[in-house]
Design a protein around this motif. Structure first.
Motif, PDB file in Angstrom:
ATOM      1  N   ALA A 224       0.859  -1.187   0.000  1.00  0.00           N
ATOM      2  CA  ALA A 224       0.000   0.000   0.000  1.00  0.00           C
ATOM      3  C   ALA A 224       0.889   1.230   0.000  1.00  0.00           C
ATOM      4  CB  ALA A 224      -0.913  -0.006   1.216  1.00  0.00           C
ATOM      5  N   ARG A 225       0.639   2.140  -0.923  1.00  0.00           N
ATOM      6  CA  ARG A 225       1.437   3.363  -0.959  1.00  0.00           C
ATOM      7  C   ARG A 225       0.517   4.574  -1.068  1.00  0.00           C
ATOM      8  NH1 ARG A 225       2.974   1.030  -6.151  1.00  0.00           N
ATOM      9  NH2 ARG A 225       2.026   2.141  -7.911  1.00  0.00           N
ATOM     10  N   PRO A 226       0.868   5.660  -0.375  1.00  0.00           N
ATOM     11  CA  PRO A 226       0.061   6.879  -0.486  1.00  0.00           C
ATOM     12  C   PRO A 226       0.191   7.472  -1.884  1.00  0.00           C
ATOM     13  CG  PRO A 226       2.065   7.301   0.771  1.00  0.00           C
ATOM     14  CD  PRO A 226       2.021   5.831   0.532  1.00  0.00           C
ATOM     15  N   VAL A 227      -0.922   7.949  -2.414  1.00  0.00           N
ATOM     16  CA  VAL A 227      -0.935   8.534  -3.755  1.00  0.00           C
ATOM     17  C   VAL A 227      -1.629   9.890  -3.700  1.00  0.00           C
ATOM     18  CG1 VAL A 227      -0.858   6.312  -4.950  1.00  0.00           C
ATOM     19  CG2 VAL A 227      -3.073   7.304  -4.339  1.00  0.00           C
ATOM     20  N   SER A 228      -1.587  10.591  -4.818  1.00  0.00           N
ATOM     21  CA  SER A 228      -2.121  11.942  -4.886  1.00  0.00           C
ATOM     22  C   SER A 228      -3.630  11.975  -4.662  1.00  0.00           C
ATOM     23  CB  SER A 228      -1.800  12.549  -6.255  1.00  0.00           C
ATOM     24  OG  SER A 228      -2.517  13.741  -6.464  1.00  0.00           O
ATOM     25  N   ALA A 229      -4.088  13.058  -4.031  1.00  0.00           N
ATOM     26  CA  ALA A 229      -5.523  13.264  -3.836  1.00  0.00           C
ATOM     27  C   ALA A 229      -6.241  13.525  -5.159  1.00  0.00           C
ATOM     28  CB  ALA A 229      -5.753  14.421  -2.872  1.00  0.00           C
ATOM     29  N   ALA A 230      -5.507  13.598  -6.259  1.00  0.00           N
ATOM     30  CA  ALA A 230      -6.143  13.780  -7.564  1.00  0.00           C
ATOM     31  C   ALA A 230      -7.101  12.636  -7.881  1.00  0.00           C
ATOM     32  CB  ALA A 230      -5.084  13.897  -8.663  1.00  0.00           C
ATOM     33  N   VAL A 231      -6.856  11.461  -7.290  1.00  0.00           N
ATOM     34  CA  VAL A 231      -7.730  10.315  -7.552  1.00  0.00           C
ATOM     35  C   VAL A 231      -9.132  10.552  -6.999  1.00  0.00           C
ATOM     36  CG1 VAL A 231      -7.208   9.016  -5.448  1.00  0.00           C
ATOM     37  CG2 VAL A 231      -7.795   7.790  -7.546  1.00  0.00           C
ATOM     38  N   ASN A 232      -9.273  11.510  -6.090  1.00  0.00           N
ATOM     39  CA  ASN A 232     -10.584  11.784  -5.503  1.00  0.00           C
ATOM     40  C   ASN A 232     -11.588  12.271  -6.547  1.00  0.00           C
ATOM     41  OD1 ASN A 232      -9.276  11.211  -3.122  1.00  0.00           O
ATOM     42  ND2 ASN A 232      -9.260  13.311  -2.369  1.00  0.00           N
ATOM     43  N   ASN A 233     -11.100  12.864  -7.607  1.00  0.00           N
ATOM     44  CA  ASN A 233     -11.969  13.384  -8.663  1.00  0.00           C
ATOM     45  C   ASN A 233     -12.074  12.338  -9.763  1.00  0.00           C
ATOM     46  OD1 ASN A 233     -13.149  14.771 -10.853  1.00  0.00           O
ATOM     47  ND2 ASN A 233     -12.292  16.726 -10.174  1.00  0.00           N
ATOM     48  N   VAL A 234     -13.278  11.860 -10.031  1.00  0.00           N
ATOM     49  CA  VAL A 234     -13.458  10.790 -11.021  1.00  0.00           C
ATOM     50  C   VAL A 234     -13.079  11.235 -12.428  1.00  0.00           C
ATOM     51  CG1 VAL A 234     -15.254   9.653  -9.677  1.00  0.00           C
ATOM     52  CG2 VAL A 234     -15.898  11.387 -11.348  1.00  0.00           C
ATOM     53  N   ARG A 235     -12.983  12.546 -12.649  1.00  0.00           N
ATOM     54  CA  ARG A 235     -12.596  13.029 -13.980  1.00  0.00           C
ATOM     55  C   ARG A 235     -11.104  12.869 -14.236  1.00  0.00           C
ATOM     56  NH1 ARG A 235     -16.498  17.240 -12.644  1.00  0.00           N
ATOM     57  NH2 ARG A 235     -14.787  18.428 -11.706  1.00  0.00           N
ATOM     58  N   ASN A 236     -10.323  12.677 -13.182  1.00  0.00           N
ATOM     59  CA  ASN A 236      -8.885  12.509 -13.336  1.00  0.00           C
ATOM     60  C   ASN A 236      -8.556  11.063 -13.667  1.00  0.00           C
ATOM     61  OD1 ASN A 236      -8.395  15.208 -12.712  1.00  0.00           O
ATOM     62  ND2 ASN A 236      -8.235  14.789 -10.514  1.00  0.00           N
ATOM     63  N   ASN A 237      -7.630  10.863 -14.579  1.00  0.00           N
ATOM     64  CA  ASN A 237      -7.237   9.514 -14.954  1.00  0.00           C
ATOM     65  C   ASN A 237      -5.805   9.550 -15.475  1.00  0.00           C
ATOM     66  OD1 ASN A 237      -7.410   6.705 -15.652  1.00  0.00           O
ATOM     67  ND2 ASN A 237      -9.616   6.979 -15.969  1.00  0.00           N
ATOM     68  N   PRO A 239      -1.761   7.101 -15.528  1.00  0.00           N
ATOM     69  CA  PRO A 239      -0.856   6.330 -14.668  1.00  0.00           C
ATOM     70  C   PRO A 239      -0.272   7.140 -13.522  1.00  0.00           C
ATOM     71  CG  PRO A 239       0.153   6.791 -16.810  1.00  0.00           C
ATOM     72  CD  PRO A 239      -1.278   7.177 -16.924  1.00  0.00           C
ATOM     73  N   GLN A 240      -0.277   8.463 -13.628  1.00  0.00           N
ATOM     74  CA  GLN A 240       0.269   9.272 -12.545  1.00  0.00           C
ATOM     75  C   GLN A 240      -0.529   9.125 -11.253  1.00  0.00           C
ATOM     76  OE1 GLN A 240      -1.347  10.460 -15.155  1.00  0.00           O
ATOM     77  NE2 GLN A 240      -2.964  11.829 -14.415  1.00  0.00           N
ATOM     78  N   LEU A 241      -1.751   8.638 -11.342  1.00  0.00           N
ATOM     79  CA  LEU A 241      -2.580   8.504 -10.143  1.00  0.00           C
ATOM     80  C   LEU A 241      -2.044   7.441  -9.179  1.00  0.00           C
ATOM     81  CD1 LEU A 241      -6.225   8.782 -11.532  1.00  0.00           C
ATOM     82  CD2 LEU A 241      -4.811  10.557 -10.501  1.00  0.00           C
ATOM     83  N   VAL A 242      -1.263   6.489  -9.679  1.00  0.00           N
ATOM     84  CA  VAL A 242      -0.747   5.440  -8.795  1.00  0.00           C
ATOM     85  C   VAL A 242       0.700   5.707  -8.386  1.00  0.00           C
ATOM     86  CG1 VAL A 242      -2.331   3.709  -9.711  1.00  0.00           C
ATOM     87  CG2 VAL A 242      -0.056   3.945 -10.717  1.00  0.00           C
ATOM     88  N   ASP A 243       1.250   6.846  -8.778  1.00  0.00           N
ATOM     89  CA  ASP A 243       2.602   7.200  -8.342  1.00  0.00           C
ATOM     90  C   ASP A 243       2.600   7.516  -6.855  1.00  0.00           C
ATOM     91  OD1 ASP A 243       3.543   6.908 -10.903  1.00  0.00           O
ATOM     92  OD2 ASP A 243       3.512   9.059 -11.373  1.00  0.00           O
ATOM     93  N   ALA A 244       3.645   7.058  -6.171  1.00  0.00           N
ATOM     94  CA  ALA A 244       3.746   7.295  -4.736  1.00  0.00           C
ATOM     95  C   ALA A 244       4.004   8.771  -4.449  1.00  0.00           C
ATOM     96  CB  ALA A 244       4.873   6.443  -4.144  1.00  0.00           C
ATOM     97  N   VAL A 245       3.417   9.267  -3.363  1.00  0.00           N
ATOM     98  CA  VAL A 245       3.687  10.614  -2.872  1.00  0.00           C
ATOM     99  C   VAL A 245       4.207  10.483  -1.448  1.00  0.00           C
ATOM    100  CG1 VAL A 245       1.888  11.625  -4.326  1.00  0.00           C
ATOM    101  CG2 VAL A 245       1.342  10.934  -1.981  1.00  0.00           C
ATOM    102  N   ALA A 246       4.684  11.586  -0.898  1.00  0.00           N
ATOM    103  CA  ALA A 246       5.162  11.568   0.484  1.00  0.00           C
ATOM    104  C   ALA A 246       4.024  11.166   1.405  1.00  0.00           C
ATOM    105  CB  ALA A 246       5.701  12.940   0.868  1.00  0.00           C
ATOM    106  N   GLY A 247       4.324  10.280   2.338  1.00  0.00           N
ATOM    107  CA  GLY A 247       3.315   9.797   3.264  1.00  0.00           C
ATOM    108  C   GLY A 247       2.889  10.865   4.248  1.00  0.00           C
ATOM    109  N   PRO A 248       1.759  10.641   4.908  1.00  0.00           N
ATOM    110  CA  PRO A 248       1.282  11.617   5.887  1.00  0.00           C
ATOM    111  C   PRO A 248       2.262  11.762   7.040  1.00  0.00           C
ATOM    112  CG  PRO A 248       0.037   9.575   6.036  1.00  0.00           C
ATOM    113  CD  PRO A 248       0.878   9.469   4.804  1.00  0.00           C
ATOM    114  N   GLU A 249       2.432  12.993   7.504  1.00  0.00           N
ATOM    115  CA  GLU A 249       3.375  13.258   8.579  1.00  0.00           C
ATOM    116  C   GLU A 249       2.745  13.141   9.951  1.00  0.00           C
ATOM    117  OE1 GLU A 249       5.017  17.063   7.810  1.00  0.00           O
ATOM    118  OE2 GLU A 249       6.077  16.441   5.992  1.00  0.00           O
ATOM    119  N   THR A 250       1.420  13.034   9.988  1.00  0.00           N
ATOM    120  CA  THR A 250       0.731  12.896  11.266  1.00  0.00           C
ATOM    121  C   THR A 250       0.120  11.517  11.355  1.00  0.00           C
ATOM    122  OG1 THR A 250      -1.264  13.850  10.286  1.00  0.00           O
ATOM    123  CG2 THR A 250       0.224  15.351  11.446  1.00  0.00           C
TER     124      THR A 250
END
Length: 261
Positions: A224-237, A239-250
């Motif tokens: 499991a890897r954190p990914v961009s919040a861009a996936v929240n919008n169904v209009r976004n599509n 391969p960049q949606l599954v790229d890892a981003v920095a994990g939550p700091e809290t």
């Protein structure tokens, strides 16, 4: 709950993987890194011949179905948006799913799925939902356990009108463990390749034995890897949606308990 997933394999690749002889696949679906409810998705299923007198066995097909099961008795299709998942604990007895579980089971190929974890910002006290992409550690395709159902439009005049019929599907889920369990309390179930024949065969109707075929994706070997919040919008599509981003700091808050359908 499984509310979004990734499906990028083409019909030729899926036909080889799932040993599908039926090559009349129609227009291919484009790859999607953000499959959402009510989208069309690939499904593997088996159906007996229309002429049962021939004695021919059920044939395996790759079909386009709409995600969000509409029971045959539904008055309209709106219910489908609420029936994207079926809990394994009750799938064999719930009115919306029990007939499909007995006779209309399918596999939904997926590269992985998304879940969201509530994260609390200790400075502001606010919470946000961090999306994670959860996939097999070896990146193999997951065969998500699904059900499908036929619904006839009551306003259609003739059964032979293609627009009179809608075929929809749902994903069976269970309590999450391992990588998925740290993000969300529910996760989809899968079927191992050695059990495809039994799971898809409409003549097998022993609900207990069928439930025993279901297992965690990749045998629990998940990443499991954190990914961009861009996936929240169904209009976004893309391969960049599954790229890892920095994990939550809290630190995460406890996962939401999902009652499911």
């Amino acid at each position: 709950m499984c509310g979004r997933y990734v499906s990028t394999r083409g019909p030729d690749d899926l036909a080889r993987q799932f040993q599908i002889a039926d090559q009349d696949l129609g227009d291919p679906l484009p790859p999607s890194w953000n499959v959402a409810p009510t989208d069309e998705v690939w499904a593997v299923l088996e159906r007996p011949p229309r002429d049962a007198s021939t004695g021919a066995p059920a044939a395996r097909h790759l079909r386009r179905l709409r995600w969000g099961l509409v029971p045959s008795w539904a008055r309209d299709t709106k219910i489908g948006a609420r029936l994207i998942n079926a809990r394994v604990e009750t799938v064999h007895e719930k009115p919306a799913f029990r007939r499909a579980f007995a006779r209309r089971r399918c596999l939904l190929p997926a590269d992985g799925f998304y879940e969201w974890q509530r994260i609390e910002d200790r400075e502001t006290g606010r919470t946000r939902k961090q999306p994670y992409f959860i996939h097999a550690a070896d990146d193999q395709v997951m065969a998500l356990a699904g059900l499908y159902e036929y619904w006839r439009d009551p306003d259609a005049r003739h059964d032979d009108d293609p627009s009179a019929w809608l075929t929809t599907c749902t994903i069976i889920t269970t309590e999450a463990t391992d990588a998925a369990g740290r993000v969300h309390p529910r996760m989809p179930l899968t079927v191992a390749d050695e059990h495809y024949d039994v799971w898809l065969d409409p003549s097998h109707q022993d609900t207990g034995a069928l439930r025993d075929l279901l297992e965690q994706p990749a045998g629990g070997r998940l990443d499991a890897r954190p990914v961009s919040a861009a996936v929240n919008n169904v209009r976004n599509n893309g391969p960049q949606l599954v790229d890892a981003v920095a994990g939550p700091e809290t630190g995460p808050t406890p996962p939401d308990r999902d009652p499911g359908p």
